[in-house]
Motif scaffolding. Structure first.
Motif, short mmCIF file in Angstrom:
data_model
loop_
_atom_site.label_atom_id
_atom_site.label_comp_id
_atom_site.label_asym_id
_atom_site.label_seq_id
_atom_site.Cartn_x
_atom_site.Cartn_y
_atom_site.Cartn_z
N ARG A 50 41.91 98.47 29.55
CA ARG A 50 41.21 97.48 30.39
C ARG A 50 39.83 97.50 30.11
O ARG A 50 39.13 98.62 30.83
CB ARG A 50 41.77 97.31 31.70
CG ARG A 50 41.22 96.32 32.45
CD ARG A 50 41.95 96.43 33.85
NE ARG A 50 41.38 95.39 34.74
CZ ARG A 50 41.88 95.36 36.05
NH1 ARG A 50 42.50 96.33 36.59
NH2 ARG A 50 41.16 94.42 37.02
N LEU A 52 35.89 95.80 30.69
CA LEU A 52 34.99 94.66 31.28
C LEU A 52 34.21 94.19 30.29
O LEU A 52 33.78 94.68 29.28
CB LEU A 52 34.01 95.37 32.41
CG LEU A 52 34.93 95.93 33.64
CD1 LEU A 52 33.89 96.82 34.51
CD2 LEU A 52 35.88 95.21 34.42
N ASP A 76 35.55 91.37 35.13
CA ASP A 76 37.03 91.71 34.49
C ASP A 76 37.34 90.27 33.77
O ASP A 76 37.56 89.24 34.51
CB ASP A 76 37.80 92.33 35.49
CG ASP A 76 39.44 92.69 34.78
OD1 ASP A 76 39.60 92.32 33.76
OD2 ASP A 76 40.15 93.43 35.51
N GLU A 78 40.23 89.47 32.96
CA GLU A 78 41.68 89.04 33.26
C GLU A 78 41.50 88.26 34.60
O GLU A 78 42.63 87.66 34.95
CB GLU A 78 42.65 90.50 33.60
CG GLU A 78 42.61 91.20 32.45
CD GLU A 78 43.58 90.52 31.22
OE1 GLU A 78 44.53 89.79 31.63
OE2 GLU A 78 43.49 90.56 30.11
N HIS A 99 31.31 92.66 38.75
CA HIS A 99 31.15 94.27 39.09
C HIS A 99 29.81 94.69 39.02
O HIS A 99 29.43 95.81 39.66
CB HIS A 99 31.94 95.06 37.87
CG HIS A 99 33.54 94.75 38.08
ND1 HIS A 99 34.31 95.78 38.60
CD2 HIS A 99 34.35 93.61 37.54
CE1 HIS A 99 35.62 95.21 38.55
NE2 HIS A 99 35.53 94.31 37.94
#
Length: 115
Positions: A50, A52, A76, A78, A99
């Motif tokens: 995963r 960013l 992110d 997603e 973030h």
């Protein structure tokens, strides 16, 4: 994200007004190969966990407090929704889904970004 051969729109000059705490973000030009800290080229197709993504804020709603149009933000991929405006794809985010926001320079004189 397709560009259709047209120049990229300037941040804040889009036919849309964002509401509440929403951000309109462009990732055009952000994807591609990158380099590790040791100088190793990592292709865009490399499979990683995963990860960013960096994007450029194109428009903000009136309740956005931290981000401004033109900021480079980390989020992110997603947790997003996509929209097409004037033939270009953009991402819709809530401010709380960010973030980080890139700084222009650190005390040491560099950006501090190693991605």
């Amino acid at each position: 994200m397709s560009n259709g051969g047209q120049p990229a729109p300037q941040p804040g000059r889009l036919p849309i007004r964002m509401l509440h705490d929403r951000l309109l973000v462009s990732t055009e030009g952000e994807a591609g190969e990158r380099r590790s800290g040791g100088g190793i080229v990592i292709p865009a197709t490399a499979s990683v966990g995963r990860r960013l993504v960096w994007g450029l804020v194109m428009a903000t709603g009136q309740h956005v407090r931290q981000a401004q149009v033109g900021d480079r933000v980390l989020f992110d991929p997603e947790e997003r929704a996509e929209v097409e405006l004037s033939g270009r794809d953009y991402i819709l985010l809530r401010e709380r889904d960010l973030h980080a926001i890139a700084q222009d320079e650190t005390d040491e004189g560099g950006t501090g970004l190693y991605l």
